[in-house]
Scaffold this motif. Structure first.
Motif, short mmCIF file in Angstrom:
data_model
loop_
_atom_site.label_atom_id
_atom_site.label_comp_id
_atom_site.label_asym_id
_atom_site.label_seq_id
_atom_site.Cartn_x
_atom_site.Cartn_y
_atom_site.Cartn_z
N ILE A 93 43.61 41.54 40.87
CA ILE A 93 42.84 41.37 39.63
C ILE A 93 42.72 42.71 38.91
O ILE A 93 42.62 43.76 39.55
N ASN A 94 42.81 42.67 37.60
CA ASN A 94 42.72 43.89 36.80
C ASN A 94 41.34 44.54 36.93
O ASN A 94 40.35 43.86 37.19
N ASN A 95 41.31 45.85 36.72
CA ASN A 95 40.07 46.64 36.68
C ASN A 95 39.42 46.82 38.04
O ASN A 95 38.35 47.42 38.13
N ALA A 96 40.04 46.30 39.11
CA ALA A 96 39.41 46.37 40.43
C ALA A 96 39.89 47.56 41.25
O ALA A 96 39.49 47.70 42.40
N CYS A 97 40.72 48.44 40.67
CA CYS A 97 41.34 49.49 41.48
C CYS A 97 40.33 50.49 42.04
O CYS A 97 40.52 51.02 43.14
#
Length: 322
Positions: A83-87
């Protein structure tokens, strides 16, 4: 990768990451920012359990080492980012779940997550992590206050993307934990007499040197044992030694006040982190509206608006995290 959904962007800040860890329910660790990677920077921070590196993401960048696909994956907790932004959350959780140190207490949520998903493959682990309500809520609690909502689809192909990865030693080898890869990147063995930080330092320097001259958008943070806990432990040992001897040496007389000062400093620092977070979350819209109204009445609003447009045009493309 799935849409960003309700996962927010997180600022690369040691206070934010430290509070994020507390929100997960973990204890015994905190995050410290590193202003340089020169030899000796880690001396006052030991033990260092891992490093979190923020860099400008380059598509099609080749890994700096072989990607692990063998039986080591049964022992290394690696989760694919789905999922994006979860890094940011993914990087710190990867370090925590692979950390084997008596100072580190994962707490019930992360312990259950690890136990439940350890037998899964990397993608299923990523799905498990992203579907944890506790982790998602903790992640989103670090968001800055958003006054206006913008359509994310307006981002152009020229927008710069930034990404978090983790580095840490596991079973005598150095690994890079990047959720966008298919597995951990193996950076080779760490000799028994070798400090793993001496091994990772040139790897990070080489990575920075890949970018064009003048690129400064990097950030390096260290996952370390709770500094207050370390200082209190040292103070307790020193006081016990003083009682056994029945006296204080000159060294003890100097060291005890120093440790008490460091403990007080950590208390002040954590209070500052909480205050900064409160400011990030505060709604400044009423103040802004009042200020704009006053500027408009004094005929100052339009000239300031034109200057702001000029500055915005000079800044160039927006920055994103992946």
């Amino acid at each position: 990768m799935e849409s960003a959904g309700d996962w927010c962007l997180i600022e690369s800040d040691p206070g934010v990451f430290t509070q994020l860890i507390r929100k997960f329910g973990a204890s015994g660790v905190q995050v410290e920012e590193l202003w340089t990677i020169e030899d000796g920077i880690f001396e006052t921070l030991r033990p260092v359990h891992g490093l979190i590196f923020l860099f400008k993401y380059l598509q099609h960048e080749e890994p700096a080492g072989p990607i692990v696909t063998d039986s080591r994956l049964d022992k290394i907790y690696f989760a694919k980012q789905v999922i994006n932004n979860a890094c940011a959350t993914q990087a710190v959780i990867s370090l925590l779940l692979n950390c084997d140190h008596p100072d580190v207490d994962l707490g019930p949520e992360l312990s259950s997550l690890k136990e439940f998903s350890m037998s899964f493959d990397a993608k299923m682990r990523g799905l498990t992590l992203s579907n944890s309500q506790t982790i998602r809520s903790a992640h989103n609690s670090m968001a800055q206050q958003t006054i206006f909502e913008f359509d994310p689809k307006t981002a152009s192909k020229d927008d710069e993307a930034y990404h978090f990865v983790g580095y840490m030693p596991i079973d005598g080898r150095l690994y890079e934990l990047d959720g966008l890869r298919e597995g951990p990147i193996d950076h080779g063995p760490i000799a028994p007499e070798q400090d793993w930080l001496d091994v990772v330092r040139p790897i990070i320097v080489r990575r920075i040197n890949v970018y064009t001259e003048g690129e400064i958008h990097f950030n390096l943070m260290a996952l370390v044992s709770d500094r207050k806990m370390i200082y209190e432990r040292q103070l307790q040992d020193l006081m016990a030694e003083s009682q056994m001897m029945g006296m204080e040496t000159d060294e003890m007389e100097n060291e005890i006040p120093r440790l008490r000062m460091l403990i007080e400093y950590e208390d002040v620092k954590m209070m500052k982190y909480k205050q900064e977070m409160a400011r990030r979350r505060h709604n400044y819209l009423p103040f802004i509206i009042t200020l704009l109204r006053i500027l408009a009445e004094e005929k100052k609003l339009l000239p300031l608006l034109e200057k702001a447009k000029e500055r915005a045009n000079k800044k160039g493309p927006k920055k994103q995290k992946v």
